[in-house]
Design an enzyme around this catalytic site. Structure first.
Site, short mmCIF file in Angstrom:
data_model
loop_
_atom_site.label_atom_id
_atom_site.label_comp_id
_atom_site.label_asym_id
_atom_site.label_seq_id
_atom_site.Cartn_x
_atom_site.Cartn_y
_atom_site.Cartn_z
N ASP A 76 0.84 -1.20 0.00
CA ASP A 76 0.00 0.00 0.00
C ASP A 76 0.87 1.26 0.00
O ASP A 76 2.01 1.23 0.48
CB ASP A 76 -0.90 -0.02 1.25
CG ASP A 76 -2.05 0.97 1.14
OD1 ASP A 76 -2.30 1.47 0.03
OD2 ASP A 76 -2.68 1.24 2.17
N ASN A 117 -10.56 -2.66 -6.36
CA ASN A 117 -9.78 -1.73 -7.19
C ASN A 117 -10.40 -1.50 -8.57
O ASN A 117 -10.08 -0.53 -9.25
CB ASN A 117 -8.32 -2.22 -7.37
CG ASN A 117 -7.46 -2.05 -6.14
OD1 ASN A 117 -6.48 -2.76 -5.95
ND2 ASN A 117 -7.80 -1.09 -5.29
C1 FPP Z 1 -1.67 0.34 -3.42
O1 FPP Z 1 -1.30 1.68 -3.47
C2 FPP Z 1 -1.16 -0.38 -4.54
C3 FPP Z 1 -1.92 -0.90 -5.56
C4 FPP Z 1 -3.38 -0.76 -5.64
C5 FPP Z 1 -1.29 -1.61 -6.65
C6 FPP Z 1 -0.02 -2.31 -6.34
C7 FPP Z 1 0.63 -2.55 -7.61
C8 FPP Z 1 1.97 -2.53 -7.85
C9 FPP Z 1 3.01 -2.38 -6.84
C10 FPP Z 1 2.41 -2.68 -9.24
C11 FPP Z 1 1.91 -3.90 -9.91
C12 FPP Z 1 2.45 -5.13 -9.27
C13 FPP Z 1 2.80 -6.23 -9.90
C14 FPP Z 1 3.25 -7.41 -9.11
C15 FPP Z 1 2.79 -6.33 -11.36
P1 FPP Z 1 -2.45 2.77 -3.51
O2 FPP Z 1 -2.62 3.20 -4.93
O3 FPP Z 1 -3.67 2.26 -2.85
O4 FPP Z 1 -1.78 3.91 -2.68
P2 FPP Z 1 -2.50 4.99 -1.75
O5 FPP Z 1 -3.21 4.22 -0.68
O6 FPP Z 1 -1.35 5.78 -1.23
O7 FPP Z 1 -3.40 5.77 -2.64
#
Ligand code: FPP
Length: 244
Positions: free
Chosen positions: A20, A68
């Protein structure tokens, strides 16, 4: 100050991570959110390499939840494109390192153009034995449980009295794998966000304020050192654990 060494015999067999904080990482730098996800891929690479080197059996990464799908279309498109790019660029290294990659979740929801790459990496690495990397895509714990129930009833025709914990576990996306010993969550939120709900019944939780794009092998080592100080009792008393 001398850092405490990790004890090889007390490493988790399965580590699960809620990655996250990509959005916040980008926001802090006045960058578009997708830049945070892009940097997040670098963290994925580092953590996968480190877990393989440490001899961790299973690593499960929460890359995209069923919730998501409600994000802005442009962010979803960008995340799917990143996933395809990740598969293309990492497949060879993952395969050479004997890592089996499985994508868990409701893959039927993934866009058609992502599926060939997803199938390819699962097929190519299917017989690897060094480590299993589960990438949770369009995944939620409740959905995993619901799909398991449907499988038990519709495909296996099981009756209520036949259903045991073992049988139920064997219908989940993580069938055949040990449950996570350690669940790591980055960026400080104190919740499990519908991740592996059945499987984390006895997992040790480790929450760090570090945002996912900044998470690296030092942070992983810190989590593992913390894990190694935990007394896991699985509902028993200390005395029972001693006399085992
Ligand atoms: C959470 O951060 C992260 C995600 C929803 C996506 C995670 C994806 C990756 C690290 C890249 C893809 C991974 C692979 C293995 C191909 P957030 O966007 O919820 O952050 P925030 O809470 O700060 O808004």
């Amino acid at each position: 100050m001398e850092k405490k060494q990790l004890q090889a015999e007390k490493l988790p067999r399965h580590i699960a991570i809620i990655m996250d904080g990509n959005g916040r990482w980008a926001q802090q730098r006045h960058l578009p959110r997708i830049m945070g996800h892009r940097k997040g891929i670098e963290a994925v690479r580092e953590v996968v390499r480190e877990c393989r080197q440490l001899g961790i059996g299973v690593l499960t990464l929460y890359a995209f939840s069923t919730e998501n799908w409600r994000r802005p279309k442009a962010e979803i498109r960008a995340l799917m494109a990143l996933l395809k790019k990740f598969i293309r660029s990492e497949m060879l290294e993952l395969h050479q390192n004997n890592i089996r990659v499985t994508m868990i979740g409701d893959l039927s929801k993934l866009p058609g153009d992502v599926m060939p790459a997803v199938r390819e990496i699962m097929d190519v690495t299917a017989h690897n034995t060094g480590m299993t990397l589960n990438v949770a895509l369009s995944y939620s714990g409740r959905d995993d449980i619901l799909r398991a129930v449907r499988r038990l009833v519709a495909e296996r025709g099981r009756k209520a009295a036949e259903i045991t914990e073992e049988l139920f576990s064997s219908c989940l996306d993580t069938a055949g794998q040990p449950d996570p010993d350690l669940l790591i969550r980055t960026s400080g939120e104190l919740r499990v966000s519908n991740f592996l709900l059945w499987q984390i019944a006895y997992s040790e939780l480790y929450i760090t304020d570090v945002l996912w794009p900044d998470f690296g092998k030092k942070d992983l080592a810190k989590a593992l050192r913390d894990y190694q100080t935990r007394r896991r009792r699985f509902g028993l008393t200390d005395e029972q654990m001693r006399t085992g």
